[in-house]
Design an enzyme around this catalytic site. Structure first.
Site, PDB file in Angstrom:
ATOM      1  N   SER A   1       0.797  -1.336  -0.318  1.00  0.00           N
ATOM      2  CA  SER A   1      -0.071  -0.045  -0.153  1.00  0.00           C
ATOM      3  C   SER A   1       0.552   0.939  -0.134  1.00  0.00           C
ATOM      4  O   SER A   1       1.406   1.110   1.010  1.00  0.00           O
ATOM      5  CB  SER A   1      -0.611   0.105   1.456  1.00  0.00           C
ATOM      6  OG  SER A   1      -2.038   1.491   1.900  1.00  0.00           O
TER       7      SER A   1
ATOM      8  N   VAL B   1       7.657   2.345   3.990  1.00  0.00           N
ATOM      9  CA  VAL B   1       8.410   1.942   3.594  1.00  0.00           C
ATOM     10  C   VAL B   1       7.804   2.164   1.919  1.00  0.00           C
ATOM     11  O   VAL B   1       8.483   1.852   0.669  1.00  0.00           O
ATOM     12  CB  VAL B   1       8.602   0.201   3.474  1.00  0.00           C
ATOM     13  CG1 VAL B   1       9.473  -0.588   2.572  1.00  0.00           C
ATOM     14  CG2 VAL B   1       9.669   0.570   4.705  1.00  0.00           C
ATOM     15  N   CYS B   2       6.121   1.352   1.931  1.00  0.00           N
ATOM     16  CA  CYS B   2       5.996   1.585  -0.192  1.00  0.00           C
ATOM     17  C   CYS B   2       6.506   3.169  -0.143  1.00  0.00           C
ATOM     18  O   CYS B   2       6.539   2.950  -1.855  1.00  0.00           O
ATOM     19  CB  CYS B   2       4.652   1.334  -0.079  1.00  0.00           C
ATOM     20  SG  CYS B   2       3.696  -0.444   0.536  1.00  0.00           S
ATOM     21  N   ALA B   3       6.224   4.349   0.277  1.00  0.00           N
ATOM     22  CA  ALA B   3       6.248   5.471  -0.026  1.00  0.00           C
ATOM     23  C   ALA B   3       7.468   5.911  -0.404  1.00  0.00           C
ATOM     24  O   ALA B   3       7.726   6.287  -1.378  1.00  0.00           O
ATOM     25  CB  ALA B   3       5.758   5.743   1.180  1.00  0.00           C
TER      26      ALA B   3
ATOM     27  N   THR C   1       8.772   3.761  -3.585  1.00  0.00           N
ATOM     28  CA  THR C   1       8.144   4.372  -4.882  1.00  0.00           C
ATOM     29  C   THR C   1       8.493   5.934  -4.953  1.00  0.00           C
ATOM     30  O   THR C   1       8.943   5.661  -6.039  1.00  0.00           O
ATOM     31  CB  THR C   1       6.260   4.402  -4.738  1.00  0.00           C
ATOM     32  OG1 THR C   1       5.882   2.991  -4.106  1.00  0.00           O
ATOM     33  CG2 THR C   1       5.284   5.005  -5.196  1.00  0.00           C
TER      34      THR C   1
END
Length: 166
Positions: free
Chosen positions: A54, A59-61, A64
């Protein structure tokens, strides 16, 4: 089969494990404008596919944003990020974070990508953090299933694989 944990607890990945040398399976996901997108839409290009659970998590942010920063340094490489987030949430997040060099796609509707690439977490209906590099002939040249979903992938190895792919 790949063993993956989420916050140190084992999870079950549904679908087929992808390996280097495989033909990349075609998939259908949604663009932020709610249009179907498939692997065929990127024919003739190297694809670096960054998979995150998500965008609304740290970490995803970071993952990305890192690939968004690298996009201009890669020739003939299409960077894609795929998550289970709704396209509306993806659009809002990209706008707020200034992410505009990569294509963000949603697998929320059918989990088609998740199943075909072996990254759908059964217990959470999220995608497991992973990276796939697919060459311009749709052969898989690099795969990383991150063993602990909350950890970062190996950015340098993925970027190097994308640079080397033809």
């Amino acid at each position: 089969m790949v063993e993956v944990t989420f916050q140190d607890s084992p999870v079950t990945l549904l679908g087929t494990e992808i390996q280097v040398g495989n033909d990349a399976p075609n998939f259908t996901v949604l663009s932020n404008s709610l249009e179907n997108k498939t692997l065929d839409d990127y024919k003739g290009k190297v694809k670096l596919i960054s998979v995150v659970p998500s965008l609304d998590t740290g970490v995803c942010a970071e993952q990305t944003k890192r690939f968004n920063q690298e996009a201009d340094k890669l020739d003939n490489v299409q960077l894609l990020t795929i998550s289970m987030d709704l396209p509306f949430a993806q659009t809002r997040w990209c706008s707020a974070e200034g992410v505009n060099n990569i294509e963000i796609l949603s697998d929320h509707r059918d989990a088609d990508f998740g199943k075909k690439y072996g990254v759908l977490i059964k217990e959470l209906r999220l995608l497991s953090r992973s990276i796939f590099v697919v060459d311009s002939h749709d052969k898989v040249t690099y795969v990383e299933y991150v063993p602990e979903v909350t950890n970062h992938p190996d950015y340098e190895k993925a970027l190097e694989a994308a640079r080397k792919a033809e």
